[in-house]
Scaffold this active site. Structure first.
Site, PDB file in Angstrom:
ATOM      1  N   TRP A   6       0.814  -1.230   0.000  1.00 10.74           N
ATOM      2  CA  TRP A   6       0.000   0.000   0.000  1.00 10.74           C
ATOM      3  C   TRP A   6       0.843   1.273   0.000  1.00 10.74           C
ATOM      4  CZ3 TRP A   6      -0.551  -4.147   3.305  1.00 10.74           C
ATOM      5  CH2 TRP A   6      -1.696  -4.928   3.147  1.00 10.74           C
ATOM      6  N   ASP A   7       2.156   1.158  -0.059  1.00 11.53           N
ATOM      7  CA  ASP A   7       3.053   2.312   0.109  1.00 11.53           C
ATOM      8  C   ASP A   7       2.908   2.907   1.511  1.00 11.53           C
ATOM      9  OD1 ASP A   7       4.982   4.197  -0.508  1.00 11.53           O
ATOM     10  OD2 ASP A   7       3.581   5.578  -1.453  1.00 11.53           O
ATOM     11  N   TYR A   8       2.857   2.047   2.511  1.00 14.24           N
ATOM     12  CA  TYR A   8       2.774   2.470   3.911  1.00 14.24           C
ATOM     13  C   TYR A   8       4.160   2.465   4.571  1.00 14.24           C
ATOM     14  CZ  TYR A   8      -2.375   2.291   4.266  1.00 14.24           C
ATOM     15  OH  TYR A   8      -3.718   2.527   4.149  1.00 14.24           O
ATOM     16  N   ASP A   9       5.194   2.860   3.809  1.00 12.21           N
ATOM     17  CA  ASP A   9       6.532   2.906   4.382  1.00 12.21           C
ATOM     18  C   ASP A   9       6.607   3.928   5.528  1.00 12.21           C
ATOM     19  OD1 ASP A   9       6.105   4.697   2.035  1.00 12.21           O
ATOM     20  OD2 ASP A   9       7.992   5.557   2.729  1.00 12.21           O
ATOM     21  N   LYS A  34       2.206   6.250   8.470  1.00 16.37           N
ATOM     22  CA  LYS A  34       1.186   6.662   7.515  1.00 16.37           C
ATOM     23  C   LYS A  34      -0.188   6.100   7.874  1.00 16.37           C
ATOM     24  CE  LYS A  34       4.033   7.197   3.337  1.00 16.37           C
ATOM     25  NZ  LYS A  34       4.223   6.709   1.957  1.00 16.37           N
TER      26      LYS A  34
END
Length: 329
Positions: A6-9, A34
C-alpha cells in the site's frame, strides 16, 4: 508492517522521549506511521510500553494471481489510532449533493474491509484509508518533556487503487501526478491507478475534517485534545477552518508552551497553545510549509524559522521563502 503493498513505508523520523507510565520512568521512542498509528517502545530494550498486538487483516479476493498476503499486522493498543481505519469513511453530503450522487455511488462500488484491504483488479478497485500519503507524513511527533505531551498532525484522505493486468494497463493508462494517477510498476505483471475520491468539481467525497492536530498525554497514551488544522483551498477560496486541511510537515514545541507548525494547504504558519489547542497566531507564507519549523536562540532571544517551499500533494504553488519570527521576551 509486514509485506507492504500500500506504500505504507515509515517516512518520519522517530522521536525520543523520557516518560513516566504507572509511576515508572521509561526511556521511550515513539514512531508515527502513515497508517495513523503511534508505536511506543522502550528505546533501550525494545519492549512495548503499551502492548502491540498481531491481528488478522483482510486477505485478497483472488483476482491478483501470485500475490501472497500477510495474515496479520501489528496494531498498537495505545495510543489509539489517530483516525478510524476500521470502517469505510462517511460520504460528505454536500459534495455528494453537488456531485449528483457521484460520491455515494463511488463509495458503494469500492470494496473496503478496513485498513489493509488488498488492491484488486475488480470493479473500480479498493478504497484506501488512510491513503499512501498518510495518516502522518514525514513531520513526525513533537514532545514537551515538562508536561509529557506529544503533538502530531494527521491527514484524513481517501483514495482508491485498482490493479490492471499488463496488457490492459498498456491500453488504458494515462498520466500521473504526485500520489495520484497511473503508475506502470515496470517489471511487475500489473500496472495500477491511484485516484483521489473526488466529485466532478474536485470536492473531497469524504466527510471533513481533512486534517487534525492531536495532543496526547504520554503518561497514559490518551488524547488530551484534537483540533482541525488549517484551511483547505480550491480555486482561490478557503474553506472554514473547522474542516481542516491535509497536512505535510510536522510541529515543533517551545518550553513556553507554544506549538509552531506550517504543514497546511493554505500556506499559513501558526502557533497553538499547548494546553488547549487554541490558535494564538498565524501568518501567510508564500507556499505550504512542508518542512518542520526550527526553534533556536541567538544572543538571548528566541526565534522560530519556517521554510516555505511547497509540495504538489497539497497544491501546485512552490516557493523559496525563509520566514523568521522573534518570540516575545
Amino acid at each position: 508492517m509486514h509485506h507492504d503493498i500500500w506504500d505504507y513505508d515509515i517516512n518520519s523520523a522517530p522521536t525520543l522521549m523520557d516518560i513516566t507510565v504507572d509511576g515508572k520512568e521509561i526511556p521511550a521512542l515513539i514512531q508515527a506511521t502513515k497508517m495513523g498509528f503511534l508505536f511506543v517502545v522502550n528505546r533501550e530494550t525494545g519492549e512495548d510500553v503499551w502492548p502491540i498486538e498481531e491481528r488478522p487483516v483482510p486477505q485478497g479476493d483472488g483476482s491478483v494471481e501470485g500475490e501472497v498476503y500477510a495474515a496479520t499486522q501489528p496494531f498498537p493498543t495505545k495510543p489509539a489510532p489517530l483516525l478510524d481505519q476500521s470502517k469505510k469513511p462517511e460520504v460528505w453530503k454536500i459534495a455528494d449533493i453537488v456531485g449528483g450522487g457521484s460520491c455515494s455511488a463511488l463509495f458503494d462500488k469500492l470494496s473496503y474491509k478496513g485498513m489493509y484491504s488488498p488492491p484488486t483488479t475488480r470493479g473500480d478497485g479498493v478504497l484506501t484509508y488512510p491513503d499512501s500519503a498518510g495518516g502522518v507524513q514525514w513531520g513526525g511527533v513533537a514532545f514537551d518533556p515538562e508536561s509529557q505531551t506529544a503533538i502530531v498532525n494527521t491527514s484524513h484522505i481517501v483514495q482508491y487503487i485498482k490493479l490492471f493486468a499488463r496488457a490492459d494497463y498498456d491500453r488504458i493508462n494515462g498520466g500521473s501526478g504526485n500520489e495520484n494517477g497511473f503508475y506502470p510498476q515496470t517489471g511487475a505483471p500489473y500496472g495500477m491507478s491511484l485516484m483521489n475520491a473526488m466529485n466532478w468539481l474536485g470536492m473531497p467525497c469524504w466527510k471533513p475534517p481533512f486534517g487534525e492536530l492531536v495532543a496526547l498525554d504520554m503518561h497514559t497514551g490518551d488524547v488530551k485534545w484534537r483540533k482541525p488544522i488549517g484551511e483547505s483551498q480550491r480555486y482561490g477560496f478557503f474553506m472554514p477552518e473547522s474542516m481542516g486541511s491535509p497536512t505535510i510537515g510536522g510541529p515543533a514545541v517551545t518550553k513556553g508552551g507554544l506549538i509552531f507548525i506550517g504543514a497546511t494547504m493554505d500556506a499559513k504558519a501558526r502557533a497553538y497553545d499547548l494546553d488547549t489547542g487554541k490558535v494564538l497566531w498565524s501568518d501567510q507564507m508564500q507556499a505550504p510549509v512542508v518542512a518542520n519549523p526550527a526553534i533556536y536562540e541567538y544572543q538571548g532571544k528566541e526565534y522560530v524559522a519556517f521554510v516555505s517551499g511547497g509540495n504538489s500533494i497539497l497544491k501546485p504553488t512552490v516557493g523559496d521563502q525563509v520566514a523568521v519570527y522573534a518570540l516575545p521576551d
